[in-house]
Design an enzyme around this catalytic site. Structure first.
Site, mmCIF file in Angstrom:
data_model
loop_
_atom_site.group_PDB
_atom_site.id
_atom_site.type_symbol
_atom_site.label_atom_id
_atom_site.label_comp_id
_atom_site.label_asym_id
_atom_site.label_seq_id
_atom_site.Cartn_x
_atom_site.Cartn_y
_atom_site.Cartn_z
ATOM 1 C CB THR B 152 -0.779 0.314 1.211
ATOM 2 O OG1 THR B 152 -1.856 -1.137 1.340
ATOM 3 C CG2 THR B 152 -1.530 1.272 1.608
ATOM 4 C CD GLU B 456 -5.499 -10.715 4.053
ATOM 5 O OE1 GLU B 456 -5.499 -10.764 2.715
ATOM 6 O OE2 GLU B 456 -4.484 -10.234 4.735
#
Lengths: 698, 698
Positions: B152, B456
């Site tokens: 990220t 997730e």
């Protein structure tokens, strides 16, 4: 810290910059932001705010940059320093109460003087005798004595009659003995008590000659005025960390047979006659009834503004945050899409944006109605005083409207604070991963707001009061009494038409939407009346229905008040027709989105058809999202939150989201002054702690 | 501290004591708690847990009593010390991975080695070549290198393709240059990176000769192995405080043209040929598909247990907390009522209690199905290898089931983590005012769990995958292909009966409830198919529908799996028929409460009538609440949380709620070691700070 290397300082976010994206958003709409701000806040309030904000910003003690990093004790310490400074600013600038409150609002954190400034002073003022006001109030206003309001106990919250603390009349001393007979009698959650107060208004069961006369207020000194240590036989302290509100010292308090003098019992409405040792009631605290209505109306109005902070942050950030491409976009436009373009983001944020206006206008109108009614009543009282007296109808309408306002304010307090609290969490999540960072500014604000759903009447408990009132109103209609207020009016209308049915054109007529909401709550009320009054179902079995009843009634009130506000001269005279049209779209979005969410009740009541609900969802709401979308940023701009107030990286007015996130993490974060030893073999945790080095240099 | 006076220490809560109230609750039901615990957890897991718990409790470093009081840096410090101790315990006791994970679960806080232990090791193991595993894995397993997984970025979350960090192939050096071209390229949110890791797996766009080949994983050293300072041209640190997860050092990371050697790029599936400077793909990371399904199934199963902590706390406390009298109770029974007797409390807690079992059984069955399918597939592969080969139908069914499992796990991950997160907040509020105290144990747990709704696969984003799969399945049914899995089976059934309609007896038949859920999702799927495939509506306009579609499908899966679990031999063989009947009531409560909440969709689909929905609500659900009520405390007992794990005053197994609240506030709270100067004239904030005194004595 300032260890950020030069090559990092030169980096900029990729792609169009935040300020460019927000400028583009603002250019898509011509809504007059300043005009709209005045409509929401009034010119006077905006000016007051700007003036006070400038003063606060210039004082180092109010600097917010370390707020999110501080632990409990440091936060309380900062809050105490701020409370002291605020007090000295008030004296220096001669601020009135409104100005002082404005300053507190701008600081936006609960402070250790919070309960002294409000409940302590107000209760002595309202429930004290002139002598007691003389004795306590002046010193309190000068902060020689600092107080709090100690009602809730460890074992008892909403049920005031169950309080365990006792105040026993001592005929020998002509005073009282305050005592905590059990651990559960400990006062608990009391704001400003934990560390700050030296006095408390203690709600205790008055006992005279072994007989209990119910809870009464006593002003009790708890700490030494010089040393600030707890007095003998008083055990007092802070109750510990909470989900939020950690700048406040919520406290506990226990008494071991503490003697207090006669003057301690606030005696405007009742007292103990020292010669006869008898309980004497004089007058009744009926004004409290009105005050509570007023306080709850304030919560309704604030709920709009509380929620607007989250909506402002999430809307601005959603205009800047880009993610994925539109699957169906032509190849030439395949840039990343601001997430505000996604309908799944719009359906979460825009109805909340609409709710901010709905709640705001509802709160404002509630307060207007309350004030009008108070004026009417005082004329009534004056007439009574002059012995002329109003006709019987006039008084009964007056008090029926007050009863209506009271019940309405209970339901609306419950609904509006629930909408605001849950809406803030929706806003936080709509910011994706970054919403979880404290720098989003939403999480801490949400956490501090949550107690509002519990105090001034628990949001679940309150709904029983609304249900009780609606059942009473239904009985009055069923016994063919003429309508005396809006509730009996709509119930009467439903009752007289129930056989014929209705046909509301919710998709084309704004006022038909209001009627549909009225129809549904009337239907539910008569259903509940059947269950309780005809079938004699147990009260406990109906609590879930009562909750739904209260919610439905309050939703009707919000829709009705929002609709009326947009018809009012006050609104129409302040904004142009284009702006009014956007506000009407917000009204429709709020109302139809709510209607669709509660679809099965509307359908069951016969207010609308299944086809209408389905069209409301798939056509009307989706179309309204599209129509409102271009105005979203200007609409949140019109709430006029200063960046200093929002304290949010994501919600910055200039769109410098990533620069600010990075600055706070890299430059302000004290954890980055530490270098750890990460290896499991070593017991050393910190290899280097620049904070220590800095401290030792001081 | 220990300054609590003796007269306070002698106080007890008023009325029946907590342990008496809980004993009374437990005596109302004969549910075999131990048996039920074994059904939920298995004997093996319970034994492992008890064994490890004893070890943890004996180590001072794991003492939780100061957790709620500590600030960010102290919490991280404690978490690092615990992580180190846990590692040494693992070595000492020779714990396998399962035992190590059990210990982490019992400690119940994210720790600084979290990402090293999981993603760092797993990714090198799965995506590294044998040489790379040799080179990195052994040292990593010995904690000589400590890593994290850096995907990220500040500007990009879910959209991996949009990552900005680059890894440019350098033909001269036969290595790569890692670079962050923009501020938004900064890695962000990376667990264990902020302070702890000295290596990171960096996902970066691979660039060869100016051409981008998409994101690839690189193992990059970021800190010096001795000094633990950032390497040159690396800027790394902690991203700051968060809503929760503050024991973890989520970090940021920027590179300024950092050269890394050839071995850095994890090369099992693709590499750069050093002689030709060409990109070479070898094999595809298809196993990731299966792993993600597995991870998501784990989240589903955990969601039950995560929620069960909140339900345990709120249920026990609601049996002890008494408030008001029952309005309709006879005069003789006018004691205060435990709030668990109120239907408004039951309707909030008991459906969540049912959800804990629903999610648990669903997760378990998902994992079983996944495992069965994996076994089938590996037989298929083995057959292929032996050149015999399965019939074409067999393989297509195998992969269709996998595709079904994959889509199902996406939707279920989204639904179950949303239910758990929102359910915890409902539990917290159901505890009234005390729910707001950190000592409730729910708030901090909720705050730490929240990221699960984002990672997730973001809970909103994931629903598009489910919708895509359902649309595909609808197309297959519409083109008359035979059903190959459960989804196509129910769609096929609906399609062939849509004209005839259905008649499900949801109020008497448990399996008809499953069919009604199947009918509703089938209806919604064909509706969506009409909008997308026939009317060609833009994808973006359908996102809200897709979200509902995914939710409806997942609700069907939960209801179906819960129902099947209660029919299975595994369950029936383990519990007596009375217990099974209670579990079936939980099934009905979960299913009918969900059905009523989503009433309008069920009605619109024709699966049920309005009358049935209304009866489900007013009769069936209310009756089930009454029936389950006496078993509530034993049901939460069967989740078998140790007090040490719950760390909650309100949720104590022995009911000593008030004693524990008071002890923590009065004895453990460090703010009570301070005496303030409360007067605004004085700049002194703390008159006395016993913490300082204590520190100076050390």
């Amino acid at each position: 810290m300032g260890q950020t290397p030069d090559w990092v300082k030169q980096l900029k976010p990729s792609g169009p910059q935040g300020h460019e994206l927000l400028a583009a958003e603002r250019s898509k709409s011509t809504l007059p932001v300043a005009k709209l701000s005045e409509l929401i806040h009034t010119k006077e309030v905006l000016e007051r705010r700007a003036r006070i904000l400038e003063i606060l910003k210039s004082e180092q003690v109010f600097d917010k940059s370390q707020n999110y990093f501080k632990g409990r004790i440091e936060r309380f310490e900062a809050a105490l320093a701020r409370a002291k400074k605020l007090r000295s600013l008030r004296v220096k600038h001669g601020w009135n109460l409104q100005e002082y409150r404005t300053a507190s609002d701008l600081i936006s954190e609960p402070g250790p003087y919070g309960l002294h400034d409000s409940m302590f002073l107000v209760t002595i003022g309202e429930q004290g005798t002139p002598e007691q006001r003389d004795f306590f109030l002046k010193r309190a206003e000068n902060y020689e004595i600092i107080g709090c309001y100690a009602q809730t106990e460890l074992g008892h919250g909403s049920n005031v009659r169950g309080l365990e603390t006792t105040a026993t009349w001592s005929p020998q001393d002509k005073g009282f003995i305050i005592h905590s007979p059990h651990l559960t009698a400990s006062k608990w959650w009391i704001g400003s008590l934990g560390k700050t107060a030296n006095h408390a208004i203690v709600m205790a069961q008055l006992i005279i000659a072994g007989k209990s006369y119910g809870p009464h207020p006593f002003v009790v000194q708890i700490r030494d005025l010089k040393t600030h240590e707890a007095l003998d036989n008083v055990h007092v302290g802070d109750i510990g960390p909470k989900f939020g509100y950690n700048t406040m010292d919520n406290g506990f308090l226990l008494f071991n047979n503490v003697k207090v003098p006669y003057i301690s019992m606030l005696a405007r409405f009742s007292h103990v006659d020292p010669s006869s040792n008898q309980y004497v009631r004089r007058g009744s605290p009926s004004l409290v009834y009105g005050t509570l209505t007023w306080v709850r109306s304030t919560i309704v109005m604030q709920a709009g503004s509380v929620l607007a902070r989250g909506v402002t942050i999430a809307t601005r950030y959603s205009a800047i945050r880009r993610q994925f491409q539109d699957r169906d976009a032509p190849e030439s436009e395949k840039g990343e899409n601001p997430v505000l373009n996604y309908t799944m983001v719009q359906i979460r944020l825009l109805p909340l944006l609409a709710a901010t206006f709905a709640l705001h206008f509802t709160g404002t109108r509630m307060m207007q109605m309350y004030q009008q009614n108070q004026e009417k009543m005082s004329i009534g009282d004056a007439n009574k005083d002059s012995k002329r007296g109003p006709g019987p109808e006039e008084t009964s309408i007056g008090s029926d409207i007050l009863a209506d306002l009271h019940a309405t304010s209970c339901g609306l307090k419950s609904l509006s604070s629930t909408i605001a609290a849950e809406g803030l969490e929706v806003c936080r999540r709509a910011c994706g991963g970054h919403g979880y960072s404290s720098f989003s500014g939403i999480g801490p604000w949400y956490a501090d707001y949550l107690p509002t759903t519990t105090w001034e009447g628990d949001n679940y408990m309150l709904t029983q009061q609304v249900a009780r009132y609606l059942l009473k109103s239904a009985r009055s209609v069923l016994s063919s009494q003429p309508p005396t207020n809006d509730t009996t009016r709509i119930l009467h209308n439903y009752h007289s038409r129930a056989d014929i049915g209705c046909a509301f054109d919710i998709l084309s007529s704004d006022s038909d939407i209001v009627d549909a909401f009225a129809w549904r709550i009337s239907f539910l009320t008569f259903e509940a009346s059947k269950h309780r009054d005809e079938q004699k179902k147990p009260w406990n079995d109906l609590l879930v229905d009562f909750y739904r009843l209260s919610k439905a009634h309050s939703q009707y009130m919000v829709v009705k008040n929002f609709h009326e506000a947009l018809q009012s001269h006050d609104t129409i005279s302040q904004v142009d027709s284009e702006t009014l049209e956007v506000l009407k779209k917000l009204y429709r979005l709020y109302a139809l989105h709510t209607l669709e969410q509660e679809g099965s009740e509307f359908y069951a009541s016969g207010a609308v058809t299944v086809k209408q609900i389905s069209l409301a969802r798939t056509n009307a709401v989706m179309k309204l999202l599209k129509d409102i979308r271009p105005h979203a940023v200007r609409l949140v701009d019109s709430w006029a939150f200063d960046d200093w107030v929002l304290d949010s990286s994501l919600g910055r007015e200039d769109g410098k989201v990533y620069e600010d996130m990075f600055y706070r993490a890299s430059e302000l974060n004290p954890l980055n002054q530490i270098t750890v030893n990460p290896y499991p073999e070593s017991a050393v945790l910190f290899k280097k702690d620049e904070r220590e080095e800095r401290r030792s240099k001081l």
